[in-house]
Design an enzyme around this catalytic site. Structure first.
Site, PDB file in Angstrom:
ATOM      1  N   ARG A  25       0.841  -1.198   0.000  1.00 37.75           N
ATOM      2  CA  ARG A  25       0.000   0.000   0.000  1.00 37.75           C
ATOM      3  C   ARG A  25       0.877   1.248   0.000  1.00 37.75           C
ATOM      4  O   ARG A  25       1.888   1.302   0.696  1.00 37.75           O
ATOM      5  CB  ARG A  25      -0.891   0.034   1.247  1.00 37.75           C
ATOM      6  CG  ARG A  25      -2.061  -0.926   1.178  1.00 37.75           C
ATOM      7  CD  ARG A  25      -3.292  -0.240   0.629  1.00 37.75           C
ATOM      8  NE  ARG A  25      -4.298  -1.170   0.142  1.00 37.75           N
ATOM      9  CZ  ARG A  25      -5.333  -1.593   0.857  1.00 37.75           C
ATOM     10  NH1 ARG A  25      -5.471  -1.208   2.102  1.00 37.75           N
ATOM     11  NH2 ARG A  25      -6.224  -2.396   0.318  1.00 37.75           N
ATOM     12  N   GLU A  37      -1.651  -8.920  -5.800  1.00 47.57           N
ATOM     13  CA  GLU A  37      -2.973  -9.278  -6.320  1.00 47.57           C
ATOM     14  C   GLU A  37      -3.026 -10.754  -6.716  1.00 47.57           C
ATOM     15  O   GLU A  37      -4.001 -11.439  -6.455  1.00 47.57           O
ATOM     16  CB  GLU A  37      -3.338  -8.410  -7.531  1.00 47.57           C
ATOM     17  CG  GLU A  37      -3.624  -6.961  -7.198  1.00 47.57           C
ATOM     18  CD  GLU A  37      -4.846  -6.796  -6.298  1.00 47.57           C
ATOM     19  OE1 GLU A  37      -5.689  -7.697  -6.236  1.00 47.57           O
ATOM     20  OE2 GLU A  37      -4.927  -5.748  -5.641  1.00 47.57           O
ATOM     21  N   GLN A  42      -7.985 -15.713  -3.682  1.00 44.40           N
ATOM     22  CA  GLN A  42      -8.389 -16.941  -2.972  1.00 44.40           C
ATOM     23  C   GLN A  42      -7.461 -17.323  -1.830  1.00 44.40           C
ATOM     24  O   GLN A  42      -7.342 -18.488  -1.480  1.00 44.40           O
ATOM     25  CB  GLN A  42      -8.478 -18.137  -3.931  1.00 44.40           C
ATOM     26  CG  GLN A  42      -9.088 -17.797  -5.244  1.00 44.40           C
ATOM     27  CD  GLN A  42     -10.326 -18.584  -5.560  1.00 44.40           C
ATOM     28  OE1 GLN A  42     -10.764 -19.400  -4.775  1.00 44.40           O
ATOM     29  NE2 GLN A  42     -10.925 -18.331  -6.684  1.00 44.40           N
ATOM     30  N   LEU A  80       0.316 -22.835  -1.773  1.00 42.51           N
ATOM     31  CA  LEU A  80      -0.714 -21.821  -2.062  1.00 42.51           C
ATOM     32  C   LEU A  80      -1.827 -22.355  -2.953  1.00 42.51           C
ATOM     33  O   LEU A  80      -2.917 -21.799  -2.983  1.00 42.51           O
ATOM     34  CB  LEU A  80      -0.078 -20.627  -2.788  1.00 42.51           C
ATOM     35  CG  LEU A  80       0.124 -19.326  -2.023  1.00 42.51           C
ATOM     36  CD1 LEU A  80       0.632 -18.241  -2.954  1.00 42.51           C
ATOM     37  CD2 LEU A  80      -1.152 -18.850  -1.353  1.00 42.51           C
ATOM     38  N   GLY A  81      -1.540 -23.438  -3.689  1.00 47.84           N
ATOM     39  CA  GLY A  81      -2.550 -23.961  -4.609  1.00 47.84           C
ATOM     40  C   GLY A  81      -2.622 -23.123  -5.875  1.00 47.84           C
ATOM     41  O   GLY A  81      -1.875 -22.153  -6.033  1.00 47.84           O
ATOM     42  N   TYR A  82      -3.515 -23.507  -6.782  1.00 50.52           N
ATOM     43  CA  TYR A  82      -3.682 -22.785  -8.054  1.00 50.52           C
ATOM     44  C   TYR A  82      -2.315 -22.529  -8.702  1.00 50.52           C
ATOM     45  O   TYR A  82      -1.914 -21.386  -8.938  1.00 50.52           O
ATOM     46  CB  TYR A  82      -4.414 -21.451  -7.841  1.00 50.52           C
ATOM     47  CG  TYR A  82      -5.759 -21.608  -7.180  1.00 50.52           C
ATOM     48  CD1 TYR A  82      -6.873 -21.942  -7.937  1.00 50.52           C
ATOM     49  CD2 TYR A  82      -5.911 -21.450  -5.808  1.00 50.52           C
ATOM     50  CE1 TYR A  82      -8.118 -22.099  -7.343  1.00 50.52           C
ATOM     51  CE2 TYR A  82      -7.149 -21.614  -5.203  1.00 50.52           C
ATOM     52  CZ  TYR A  82      -8.244 -21.933  -5.983  1.00 50.52           C
ATOM     53  OH  TYR A  82      -9.460 -22.086  -5.385  1.00 50.52           O
ATOM     54  N   TYR A 120      -9.632  -8.121 -13.915  1.00 50.27           N
ATOM     55  CA  TYR A 120      -9.567  -7.612 -12.544  1.00 50.27           C
ATOM     56  C   TYR A 120      -8.148  -7.157 -12.178  1.00 50.27           C
ATOM     57  O   TYR A 120      -7.936  -6.022 -11.721  1.00 50.27           O
ATOM     58  CB  TYR A 120     -10.045  -8.691 -11.541  1.00 50.27           C
ATOM     59  CG  TYR A 120      -9.629  -8.333 -10.143  1.00 50.27           C
ATOM     60  CD1 TYR A 120     -10.333  -7.365  -9.431  1.00 50.27           C
ATOM     61  CD2 TYR A 120      -8.499  -8.893  -9.548  1.00 50.27           C
ATOM     62  CE1 TYR A 120      -9.926  -6.960  -8.170  1.00 50.27           C
ATOM     63  CE2 TYR A 120      -8.081  -8.506  -8.294  1.00 50.27           C
ATOM     64  CZ  TYR A 120      -8.803  -7.546  -7.611  1.00 50.27           C
ATOM     65  OH  TYR A 120      -8.380  -7.141  -6.375  1.00 50.27           O
ATOM     66  N   ASP A 138     -14.101  -7.541  -8.573  1.00 49.00           N
ATOM     67  CA  ASP A 138     -13.858  -8.873  -7.994  1.00 49.00           C
ATOM     68  C   ASP A 138     -15.049  -9.233  -7.118  1.00 49.00           C
ATOM     69  O   ASP A 138     -16.053  -8.515  -7.081  1.00 49.00           O
ATOM     70  CB  ASP A 138     -12.538  -8.884  -7.199  1.00 49.00           C
ATOM     71  CG  ASP A 138     -12.656  -8.144  -5.878  1.00 49.00           C
ATOM     72  OD1 ASP A 138     -13.596  -7.318  -5.737  1.00 49.00           O
ATOM     73  OD2 ASP A 138     -11.840  -8.384  -4.983  1.00 49.00           O
ATOM     74  N   CYS A 191     -18.676  -5.614   4.736  1.00 49.75           N
ATOM     75  CA  CYS A 191     -19.737  -6.290   3.987  1.00 49.75           C
ATOM     76  C   CYS A 191     -19.239  -7.675   3.575  1.00 49.75           C
ATOM     77  O   CYS A 191     -19.059  -7.988   2.410  1.00 49.75           O
ATOM     78  CB  CYS A 191     -20.127  -5.448   2.771  1.00 49.75           C
ATOM     79  SG  CYS A 191     -21.693  -5.964   2.072  1.00 49.75           S
ATOM     80  N   CYS A 198     -23.448  -4.887   9.529  1.00 47.48           N
ATOM     81  CA  CYS A 198     -24.387  -3.830   9.141  1.00 47.48           C
ATOM     82  C   CYS A 198     -24.557  -2.758  10.224  1.00 47.48           C
ATOM     83  O   CYS A 198     -24.641  -1.570   9.890  1.00 47.48           O
ATOM     84  CB  CYS A 198     -25.748  -4.422   8.768  1.00 47.48           C
ATOM     85  SG  CYS A 198     -25.608  -5.624   7.437  1.00 47.48           S
ATOM     86  N   CYS A 207     -29.196   0.992   2.565  1.00 40.00           N
ATOM     87  CA  CYS A 207     -28.764  -0.234   1.892  1.00 40.00           C
ATOM     88  C   CYS A 207     -29.997  -1.035   1.483  1.00 40.00           C
ATOM     89  O   CYS A 207     -30.812  -1.424   2.325  1.00 40.00           O
ATOM     90  CB  CYS A 207     -27.884  -1.050   2.826  1.00 40.00           C
ATOM     91  SG  CYS A 207     -27.489  -2.668   2.147  1.00 40.00           S
TER      92      CYS A 207
HETATM   93  S1  SF4 Z   1     -25.636  -2.379   5.435  1.00 39.49           S
HETATM   94 FE1  SF4 Z   1     -25.556  -3.225   3.348  1.00 39.49          FE
HETATM   95  S2  SF4 Z   1     -23.593  -2.525   2.541  1.00 39.49           S
HETATM   96 FE2  SF4 Z   1     -23.533  -2.265   4.752  1.00 39.49          FE
HETATM   97  S3  SF4 Z   1     -22.586  -4.153   5.518  1.00 39.49           S
HETATM   98 FE3  SF4 Z   1     -24.811  -4.436   5.577  1.00 39.49          FE
HETATM   99  S4  SF4 Z   1     -25.294  -5.430   3.611  1.00 39.49           S
HETATM  100 FE4  SF4 Z   1     -23.247  -4.548   3.393  1.00 39.49          FE
END
Ligand code: SF4
Length: 356
Positions: A25, A37, A42, A80-82, A120, A138, A191, A198, A207
């Site tokens: 980063r 990347e 995976q 690592l596989g793949y 990607y 992705d 998420c 959430c 959302c």
């Molecule tokens: S509110 Fe929606 S965008 Fe936020 S973590 Fe929950 S499902 Fe994902």
């Protein structure tokens, strides 16, 4: 209700406070971004980091990677596989060295012509290193955008990807590399596929899937392909110091990795029956591990390591392999094996000290 146009600001603020500190980063070095990347596809971040550091230590730039032997690259990738990713990584480094004079192309279009670099990865490199305004789509981005905006469809369908890309514009902020990394981090930290956080999500007031109780339904799941079952009987010649092993060919799992000579069946059979089919007597077997299950993306491998008396070794009925040979324990340390084999070698002989 948040206005759609505000969503990018919320994502940007979330990223500023919560971004993961990762060694690549802040770097705009395409070699490091590309390596990270490819390794992290995976793979869990904590596991991937060890591999990333080993690769950077051994091959600090694309030139060093291109000049290494394929066997050395596979050895570093071991576990690592793949493995096709490691082979493509190596092939692409050679192309960058030979055709681009060790300087990476700067557009996602050119990058995606390199071996193993799909849309990607090309978009991730081009946006992070060269500020190209392109979305790196992705699984994380698909999950976040489809839940947030209520997008239905099957992954892989062009119309679905178009909708994801168009709705993701509502989250846009500059620079594009930060946008892509913010979505990657947000998708793996908040998420998440199961139990998204959430209550602490900055988009919780707006959302679609939270409001309509659809979090478990979005994104739509892909139908799983039936897994192929394969039964491998590895023939292990156990002596004080020498093992008979061979290299796998191309066109199947674990291409170019090493393993014990083996026979394969489509269904499980008794070991004695299999041994007799290939010209051994049942009493030539000293021991067996029984089937050890090893799951790959579309295959289930059941491997039985059969320890045979060294004096009884003959391979007439399992075919000739020009790569077959006797290796000392010391020589085996440098060869790349599938994890299934290294686990066995480590467990039975404490041979391979890097259990993963
Ligand atoms: S509110 Fe929606 S965008 Fe936020 S973590 Fe929950 S499902 Fe994902």
């Amino acid at each position: 209700m948040l206005e759609k146009k505000h969503k990018g600001r919320h994502l940007k603020e979330w990223y500023a406070k919560n971004r993961r500190e990762l060694p690549w980063r802040g770097s705009k070095d395409p070699y490091r971004v590309w390596l990270s990347e490819v390794i992290l596809q995976q793979t869990r971040i904590d596991q991937g980091l060890d591999y990333y550091h080993s690769f950077i230590r051994e091959f600090p730039d694309v030139e060093k990677l291109a000049q290494a032997s394929e066997q050395k690259v596979l050895k570093l990738w071991e576990g690592l596989g793949y493995y096709s990713r490691a082979r493509n990584l190596h092939k692409a480094s050679k192309v960058v060295l030979e055709q681009y004079n060790a300087v990476f192309p700067t557009s996602s279009e050119e990058l995606s012509k390199l071996p193993g670099i799909g849309p990607y990865t090309a978009a991730a490199i081009a946006s992070i290193c060269f500020d190209e305004k392109v979305l790196a789509v992705d699984g994380n981005i698909i999950r976040v955008v489809s839940r947030l905006f209520g997008i239905w469809g099957q992954r892989g369908q062009r119309s679905f990807t178009d909708k994801i890309e168009s709705e993701a514009l509502n989250l846009y902020f500059d620079p594009p590399g930060d946008l892509n990394q913010a979505l990657m981090d947000f998708g793996s930290m908040v998420c998440t596929p199961k139990n998204p956080d959430c209550p602490r999500c900055p988009f919780r007031e707006d959302c679609y899937s939270l409001e309509h109780n659809l979090i478990d339904q979005l994104p739509e799941k892909r139908e799983k392909k039936a897994s192929r079952k394969r039964y491998l009987y590895y023939l292990v010649r156990e002596t004080e110091d020498v093992f008979t092993i061979q290299q796998r060919g191309d066109g199947d799992i674990w291409a170019k990795l090493f393993e014990f000579p083996h026979v394969e069946r489509d269904e499980p059979k008794s070991t004695r029956e299999v041994l007799e089919e290939i010209g051994f007597q049942g009493e030539e077997m000293l021991e067996e591990t029984g089937f050890i299950k090893h799951t790959l993306s579309h295959q289930e491998i059941f491997a039985n390591f059969v320890i045979l008396k060294p004096s009884s070794f003959h391979f007439d009925k399992i075919g000739f392999s020009e790569t077959r040979g006797d290796y000392s324990r010391k020589d085996m340390i440098d060869l790349p094996f599938p994890r299934l084999i290294t686990n066995f070698l480590e467990e039975r002989y404490s041979l391979y000290g890097r259990s993963k």
